[in-house]
Write a protein that holds these residues in place. Structure first.
Motif, PDB file in Angstrom:
ATOM      1  N   ARG A   1     -47.032 -12.135 170.534  1.00 57.82           N
ATOM      2  CA  ARG A   1     -45.987 -11.353 170.697  1.00 57.82           C
ATOM      3  C   ARG A   1     -46.250  -9.737 170.509  1.00 57.82           C
TER       4      ARG A   1
ATOM      5  N   LEU B   1     -45.638 -13.011 174.624  1.00 62.27           N
ATOM      6  CA  LEU B   1     -44.726 -14.033 174.039  1.00 62.27           C
ATOM      7  C   LEU B   1     -43.526 -13.191 174.074  1.00 62.27           C
ATOM      8  N   LYS B   2     -42.572 -13.817 175.034  1.00 58.56           N
ATOM      9  CA  LYS B   2     -41.103 -13.102 175.141  1.00 58.56           C
ATOM     10  C   LYS B   2     -40.168 -14.150 175.158  1.00 58.56           C
TER      11      LYS B   2
ATOM     12  N   TRP C   1     -39.594 -20.013 173.489  1.00 56.40           N
ATOM     13  CA  TRP C   1     -39.282 -18.998 172.758  1.00 56.40           C
ATOM     14  C   TRP C   1     -37.899 -18.292 172.985  1.00 56.40           C
TER      15      TRP C   1
END
Ligand code: UT7
Length: 333
Positions: A304, A309-310, A333
């Protein structure tokens, strides 16, 4: 406990938090302690350094920080959290469960509160326990903490193990998430035939600590690394494929592979089998080593921070460890 109603909505991550100790144990430090070299450790494992608890700290100190950060990010009042699962093989004490110490310190509401030992697979087992609890209606929000401090049970004269492990903690608040997100598929298993491939003989009830064994190697973790390595290479891809099948997805749907950080060569084998680009895989063992039950949340946090990572990223989480346990979850996510 009140009558439960099955919850049919999407279940996922409301908040993530991590914590590692400040103290660094580098490969150069280890070169002074055992017959090893930085070159051997880096080429055979991918590890450059790891974090180790300060002498005055206990594992729940870093677990507390990780959990506090996860709760803050989730925006959930701790009293609304209806269960706490503390995943570890290095609890503060055998009794009481470390989960209960943390429940009190964090102000978590009443409900199931327990320690669970699935070794390095702990966090994904915990995540799946949380998922099952929420799905069944037993709890609406669950705090899962993965924390291990192997430095307290590693023999720093044994080069087979002491180069691998580091200490760390990670936590997630699990609950209802918007449609299209959340935990999409799961698989978990165990091959108890390999139970003694990683073990600590002395200290529990089969062989309690005595004056005679307190100074022997039996009180530390021991491992047949080569056999665990062979098992891991196969199970990582098998487990991801099974979890993807459960989710009704294919390998090409995965944006990010988040594997247990035990050995970079195990991860590279999975990358090759899946034909995955390096950017689609998270690697953190270079700076943390193998942090056991904290490995997966630490890897997610790192991804992230690096912008990998979104919201909407489809992740394949996969882990294996002593037991021999293994599990994978597909999380959007
Ligand atoms: O979270 C799950 C827990 N555990 C794991 O995932 C561990 C999985 N296994 C591994 O990561 C690897 O098996 C290790 C990193 C533990 C070992 O790597 P390897 O390539 O399997 O090495 P090996 O055990 O086959 O040993 C190769 C050689 C041996 O020397 P000889 O017999 O060929 O002369 C070892 O004595 O490397 C030697 N060796 C070392 N040399 C320098 C073993 N450890 C070290 C060391 N430094 N630290």
């Amino acid at each position: 406990m009140s009558k439960t109603t099955v919850f049919e909505g999407p279940i996922g991550v409301l908040g993530l938090g991590v914590c590692v100790p400040n103290r660094i144990l580098s490969n150069a430090d280890l070169e002074k302690m055992v017959d090893t070299t930085d070159e051997w450790i880096v080429t055979r494992t991918g590890i450059h350094e790891r974090r180790i608890l300060e002498d005055h700290q206990v594992p729940s100190d870093i677990a507390y920080q990780a959990a506090k950060r996860a709760i803050e990010e989730s925006g959930v009042d701790p009293s609304e959290i209806g269960a706490l699962i503390y995943c570890t093989y290095t609890p503060d004490h055998f009794m009481p469960p470390t989960a209960c110490i943390l429940q009190h310190k964090l102000g978590i509401g009443s409900g199931l509160c327990y320690d669970m030992n699935a070794a390095c697979t702990g966090f994904i087992y915990g995540l799946q326990n949380a998922y099952a609890m929420i799905r069944s209606g037993m709890a609406k929000k669950v705090l899962v903490i993965g924390c291990d401090c192997a430095s307290r049970i590693v023999d720093y004269t044994d080069r087979n193990t002491c180069i691998l492990f580091g200490d760390g903690a990670g936590a997630m608040v699990i609950g209802e998430v918007p449609e299209g997100r959340g935990i999409l598929g799961n698989m978990a298993g165990c091959d108890g035939a390999g139970a003694m491939l990683i073990y600590q003989k002395v200290g529990a009830c089969a062989f309690p600590m005595t004056k005679q064994n307190i100074d022997t190697k039996d009180r530390y973790m021991q491992m047949n690394g080569r056999e665990v390595f062979k098992f891991a290479v196969k199970i990582v891809t098998d487990a991801v494929e099974a979890a993807l099948a459960d989710a009704g997805l294919d390998v090409k749907d995965v944006d990010l592979l988040v594997p247990h950080q035990a050995n970079v060569r195990i991860i590279q084998a999975a990358q090759e089998r899946f034909n995955f680009a390096e950017e689609k895989t998270v690697i953190t063992m270079d700076k943390y080593g193998n942090t056991s039950a904290a490995s997966i949340p630490l890897a997610l946090d790192d991804a992230r921070k690096r912008g990998k990572l979104k919201v909407g990223t489809t992740c394949a989480l996969v882990a294996f460890g002593a037991g021999l346990t293994y599990a994978a979850s597909i999380v959007r996510w």
